[in-house]
Design a protein around this motif. Sequence first.
Motif, short mmCIF file in Angstrom:
data_model
loop_
_atom_site.label_atom_id
_atom_site.label_comp_id
_atom_site.label_asym_id
_atom_site.label_seq_id
_atom_site.Cartn_x
_atom_site.Cartn_y
_atom_site.Cartn_z
N GLY A 106 27.92 8.60 38.98
CA GLY A 106 27.71 7.18 39.22
C GLY A 106 26.30 6.81 39.64
O GLY A 106 26.08 5.76 40.24
N ALA A 107 25.30 7.65 39.31
CA ALA A 107 23.93 7.37 39.73
C ALA A 107 23.20 6.44 38.77
O ALA A 107 22.12 5.94 39.09
N HIS A 108 23.76 6.21 37.57
CA HIS A 108 23.14 5.37 36.54
C HIS A 108 21.74 5.88 36.17
O HIS A 108 20.89 5.11 35.73
N ALA A 109 21.53 7.16 36.34
CA ALA A 109 20.26 7.78 35.96
C ALA A 109 20.44 9.29 36.06
O ALA A 109 21.27 9.78 36.82
N GLY A 110 19.65 10.00 35.27
CA GLY A 110 19.58 11.44 35.43
C GLY A 110 20.58 12.21 34.61
O GLY A 110 21.62 11.69 34.18
N GLY A 111 20.24 13.46 34.38
CA GLY A 111 21.10 14.37 33.65
C GLY A 111 20.75 15.80 34.01
O GLY A 111 19.77 16.05 34.72
N ILE A 112 21.54 16.72 33.52
CA ILE A 112 21.33 18.14 33.78
C ILE A 112 21.37 18.88 32.44
O ILE A 112 22.26 18.67 31.63
N LEU A 113 20.40 19.74 32.23
CA LEU A 113 20.38 20.66 31.11
C LEU A 113 20.57 22.06 31.68
O LEU A 113 19.74 22.53 32.48
N ALA A 114 21.68 22.70 31.35
CA ALA A 114 21.99 24.04 31.86
C ALA A 114 21.87 25.04 30.72
O ALA A 114 22.24 24.75 29.57
N VAL A 115 21.39 26.24 31.03
CA VAL A 115 21.15 27.25 29.99
C VAL A 115 21.79 28.58 30.37
O VAL A 115 21.83 28.96 31.55
N ALA A 116 22.30 29.30 29.37
CA ALA A 116 22.92 30.60 29.60
C ALA A 116 21.87 31.67 29.88
O ALA A 116 22.10 32.58 30.68
N ASP A 117 20.73 31.58 29.22
CA ASP A 117 19.65 32.56 29.37
C ASP A 117 18.68 32.07 30.44
O ASP A 117 17.95 31.10 30.22
N PRO A 118 18.63 32.71 31.60
CA PRO A 118 17.71 32.25 32.66
C PRO A 118 16.26 32.20 32.20
O PRO A 118 15.48 31.37 32.67
N GLY A 119 15.91 33.05 31.25
CA GLY A 119 14.54 33.07 30.77
C GLY A 119 14.15 31.84 29.97
O GLY A 119 12.95 31.59 29.77
N ALA A 120 15.14 31.07 29.51
CA ALA A 120 14.84 29.86 28.73
C ALA A 120 14.53 28.66 29.61
O ALA A 120 13.99 27.66 29.13
N ARG A 121 14.85 28.77 30.89
CA ARG A 121 14.72 27.60 31.76
C ARG A 121 13.28 27.07 31.81
O ARG A 121 13.03 25.87 31.61
N ASP A 122 12.32 27.95 32.11
CA ASP A 122 10.94 27.50 32.28
C ASP A 122 10.38 26.93 30.99
O ASP A 122 9.63 25.94 31.00
N VAL A 123 10.74 27.55 29.87
CA VAL A 123 10.25 27.05 28.57
C VAL A 123 10.79 25.65 28.31
O VAL A 123 10.04 24.75 27.88
N LEU A 124 12.09 25.44 28.59
CA LEU A 124 12.68 24.13 28.37
C LEU A 124 12.13 23.09 29.35
O LEU A 124 11.91 21.93 28.98
N GLU A 125 11.92 23.50 30.58
CA GLU A 125 11.36 22.56 31.55
C GLU A 125 9.98 22.08 31.11
O GLU A 125 9.65 20.89 31.21
N LYS A 126 9.17 22.98 30.59
CA LYS A 126 7.85 22.60 30.10
C LYS A 126 7.97 21.67 28.89
O LYS A 126 7.23 20.68 28.77
N ALA A 127 8.90 21.99 27.98
CA ALA A 127 9.10 21.14 26.79
C ALA A 127 9.53 19.74 27.22
O ALA A 127 9.08 18.73 26.64
N CYS A 128 10.41 19.65 28.21
CA CYS A 128 10.85 18.34 28.70
C CYS A 128 9.69 17.56 29.31
O CYS A 128 9.55 16.35 29.10
N GLU A 129 8.84 18.25 30.08
CA GLU A 129 7.69 17.60 30.69
C GLU A 129 6.81 16.94 29.63
O GLU A 129 6.29 15.84 29.83
N GLU A 130 6.65 17.60 28.51
CA GLU A 130 5.78 17.07 27.45
C GLU A 130 6.40 15.87 26.76
O GLU A 130 5.68 15.06 26.14
N LEU A 131 7.73 15.73 26.84
CA LEU A 131 8.41 14.60 26.18
C LEU A 131 8.57 13.38 27.07
O LEU A 131 8.85 12.29 26.58
N LEU A 132 8.41 13.57 28.38
CA LEU A 132 8.62 12.46 29.32
C LEU A 132 7.53 11.40 29.15
O LEU A 132 6.38 11.70 28.77
N VAL A 133 7.87 10.15 29.48
CA VAL A 133 6.87 9.08 29.55
C VAL A 133 6.67 8.74 31.02
O VAL A 133 7.58 8.91 31.85
N PRO A 134 5.48 8.24 31.39
CA PRO A 134 5.18 8.00 32.80
C PRO A 134 6.14 6.97 33.42
O PRO A 134 6.60 6.04 32.75
#
Length: 450
Positions: free
Chosen positions: A141-169
């Motif tokens: 009920g926050a009307h904002a936000g989401g979670i991306l969960a990954v099975a491979d712990p090694g993929a987390r940092d790569v995905l976090e960086k990819a998300c950062e590049e897609l965000l708008v200010p």
Amino acid sequence: MRDRLGRECVYVPSCRFGLFAALRHWCPPGGRVLMSPVNDDVIFFVVLAAGLRPVQAPLKAWDASIDVAAVPDEVWGSLSAVLTTNLYGNPDPAPELRARCDELGIPLFEDGAHAIGSEVGGRPVGAWGDASVFSLSKHVGAHAGGILAVADPGARDVLEKACEELLVPRRTTAELAYAVRPYAETAVRALRLRRAAWAVLRRLGQAEREEIRMPLHPEELARAVAAAPDLDAHDPWVRVDMHDYRLRSGRFRLGRVARKLDRLDEVLAACRAGTELLLATGWAAAGRTAAAAAGERAGAVQPLFRVPLLVADRDAAAAALARRGIIVGYLYDPPLDDYAGARFTDVSPAPEGARWFARHALPVDPLRAREVIAALEESGVRPAEVPEDLLPEGLLPEDLLPEGLSREDPLSEDPLSEDPLSEKPPSGDRLPGGLRRPGPLPEGPGPSRG
């Protein structure tokens, strides 16, 4: 969420944004993704934005879960990935799909927007796929936000960086609007101005749906698809119902998300109690009986986000609820292949189950279970009868009626007796224990999955 799923997680501004990031990470452009045709059109456009071809799956008519056995072998062999929907919180058959994906060497993605507390095969929804996404706008009920969960712990940092590049200010105006939104919504509900507020949004051009499905704009969409993978090109479709879907979160959003997550277990308990009450009614009897006949084990009651009652006349039932101030949203009719056509998706090899469910499902809020039951009983709403050719083998339509209920009797199975909510029936948006979960601004014809 890390503790709930046992997986590494990345916070994202929306479920749809997280899904786009996951699809881009695992799937090369031009791949084909099996998905449910009874789904939010926004998710369909996210798949297209990632440069992928949606492939619509056959569904079971009684709960809109993917019918694994009905997917032709040639379709399985053509896929690059599978995406579950877990519609309204009812899990797709993730163990079977996981096994199929492992055989084929392709990733499984789980959309848990409606299913943050649901389980399947002894695991939480979201713990079966290579990646899973959750919305914090639904149960939380926050009307904002989401979670991306990954099975491979090694993929987390790569995905976090990819998300950062897609965000708008972040924008100050957007943060301020988000900060005051709960107070505006409370005023709208208190003054019973939902319809008026919706009309104002339409006049201001903020309401992007006149019908359940958003306008397709096929020629513009074809140009966007030709440019894919490209989130910017698909932004006019992906942003519908949530223009801030890729906005960097500010402190107001993050603070509210954290506070709401602290209360999630309380909300899930209330959803589970309301779901149990609604599933005891005649409008849910067909789904219960068909699932049992298909060999699907009935485990613990899931804390559904919406409970899909199967009614003969959905529009009349929705109108009956509207007269009580209960707005029905989260409708996904027509199915995506009928909506978009073969130009933009592979159509289902067996579309009848999806069409029947989309036409007869009435998704209702379990937190208002008693109000819903009273309104439907008062209006004489009749349960739907699943056609024989859509039922598990050997089951007949008359077998779906609950004991003591005739085709002429639409009433529930004594829903008010031994009711887990009976001590203090929830009024409006008040939950058991005094918790209040603000509802959204007036819901349009087809609210989004976030």
